[in-house]
Design an enzyme around this catalytic site. Structure first.
Site, short mmCIF file in Angstrom:
data_model
loop_
_atom_site.label_atom_id
_atom_site.label_comp_id
_atom_site.label_asym_id
_atom_site.label_seq_id
_atom_site.Cartn_x
_atom_site.Cartn_y
_atom_site.Cartn_z
CE1 TYR A 131 1.86 -88.68 -103.42
CE2 TYR A 131 1.21 -89.63 -101.35
CZ TYR A 131 1.24 -89.68 -102.72
OH TYR A 131 0.66 -90.73 -103.39
CE LYS A 173 11.43 -95.50 -114.83
NZ LYS A 173 11.34 -96.81 -115.52
CG ASP A 190 9.53 -99.61 -114.98
OD1 ASP A 190 10.41 -99.85 -114.12
OD2 ASP A 190 9.81 -99.19 -116.12
CG ASP A 241 -0.40 -93.74 -102.13
OD1 ASP A 241 -1.15 -94.65 -101.75
OD2 ASP A 241 -0.78 -92.57 -102.29
CG ASP A 295 -3.58 -98.29 -102.86
OD1 ASP A 295 -3.33 -98.60 -101.68
OD2 ASP A 295 -4.16 -97.25 -103.19
#
Length: 354
Positions: free
Chosen positions: A142, A187, A219, A243, A247
């Site tokens: 970001y 990851k 994952d 993020d 959600d």
């Protein structure tokens, strides 16, 4: 206690839900003889329309001069549908996080017993779920170097060791206050930035011998959240993964309108719901204000007003158990309440609870 609170309603449903957060804080102030003052600032599309900037200098000054920020949401379709726009509401959100050094986002996820049926997941999977996601908020893709052309674009996922250390320190200490279990999500089998995260976490483990620390690829974590959310106590991860995962975790509760958050750093702390601006609902008085109200509870608790925060949470719980619910969490055939009505009910309940 006296607190100067900057209120940034933002866009879409933001002004509607921010009013409910203020109502609740005013009820708390009345009951406990506190003095909370509120000053308003522009951010997002509303700020662009008024000043040309998504986060004007006067809003930054307001935030820095305040004890806390109560923020709602940014986003507007006229910018979402124009990817070539040089200025966007979300730029204001990112600039605010960077300018206020809000590097730690704390997002609690827990269930309400009376709302288990509203989740698409089975009751026996989600009942009793209670964990916190600690999301790094000012690094990663970001904020990394970007490039965008007709045939190619890139976002650079950069992390420095100090950024990883400070967010992990918060996560380890939060785990100590809960069930002493920390899950580091990365990851590391693919990304160099994730390998830095894992390396630093491994180095820090010995400083927190009382905390059980495990590691999970993102994952796998995404699957575990919907298969076995009770596994988690405190989860810590980088900006982009956090993020997305938080959600996703909103399905556990049944609505994004129920989840608050706190963003902390070296300057003014900020408290906000995790949902967006939902422009389609703007002005319809149907948005769920609970996430905003619970964000106000986190604000109170941050300043040591634990009884006050507990009372807000109890009033929210009572509203849900008594069926005072907006359409997103109402049961089939049940009466629904407006945004204002839910806010009014909770504000009044705070004054009545013994």
């Amino acid at each position: 206690m006296e607190l100067a609170i900057a209120v940034l309603p933002g866009d879409g449903i933001g002004p509607e839900i921010s009013r409910q957060g203020i109502k609740v804080l005013e009820s708390v102030a009345k009951r406990f003889n506190h003095e909370f003052s509120f000053r308003f600032g522009l951010i997002g599309a509303s700020a662009i329309d008024a000043t040309g900037s998504p986060f004007p200098d006067q809003t930054l000054r307001l935030c820095i001069e305040s004890d806390a920020v109560l923020f709602s949401a940014v986003g507007d379709p006229k910018y979402d549908n124009n990817p070539s726009s040089p200025v966007r509401p979300e730029q204001g959100l990112l600039k605010m996080r960077k300018e206020l050094d809000l590097y730690a986002n704390i997002r609690p996820i827990s269930t309400f017993d009376s709302l288990l049926e509203r989740s698409p997941l089975k009751n026996n999977v989600i009942e009793g779920s209670d964990f916190v996601c600690v999301r790094e908020l000012t690094g990663g893709m970001y904020f990394g170097e970007k490039g965008e052309g007709e045939e190619m674009a890139y976002d650079t996922n950069i992390y420095h060791k100090f950024e990883v250390e400070r967010i992990l320190d918060i996560a380890f200490n939060l785990a100590r206050k809960r069930k002493n279990h920390l899950t580091v999500v990365d990851k590391a089998n693919v990304l160099a930035s994730s390998r830095l995260w894992r390396k630093v976490a491994k180095e820090m483990e010995s400083s927190y011998p009382d905390v059980k620390t495990d590691y999970m690829f993102v994952d796998n974590a995404a699957m575990r959240i919907v298969q076995d959310p009770r596994f988690f106590d405190v989860m810590v991860t980088e900006n982009t993964f956090g993020d997305i995962l938080t959600d996703e975790a909103s399905v556990i509760t049944g609505s994004m309108g129920l989840l608050p958050s706190a963003s902390l750093g070296s300057k003014t702390p900020l408290f906000e719901p995790i949902h967006g601006s939902w422009p389609e609902a703007a002005g319809k008085n149907i948005a769920n204000p609970v996430a905003q109200i619970l964000s106000a509870a986190m604000l109170l608790e941050h300043f040591g007003l634990l009884r006050e925060g507990e009372l807000v949470r109890k009033a929210v719980e009572n509203s849900i158990e008594n069926g005072v619910r907006t359409p997103d969490i109402a049961l089939p055939g049940e009466k629904t309440y407006t945004t204002d009505e839910v806010g009014d009910w909770i504000a009044c309940e705070i004054l009545k609870i013994s």
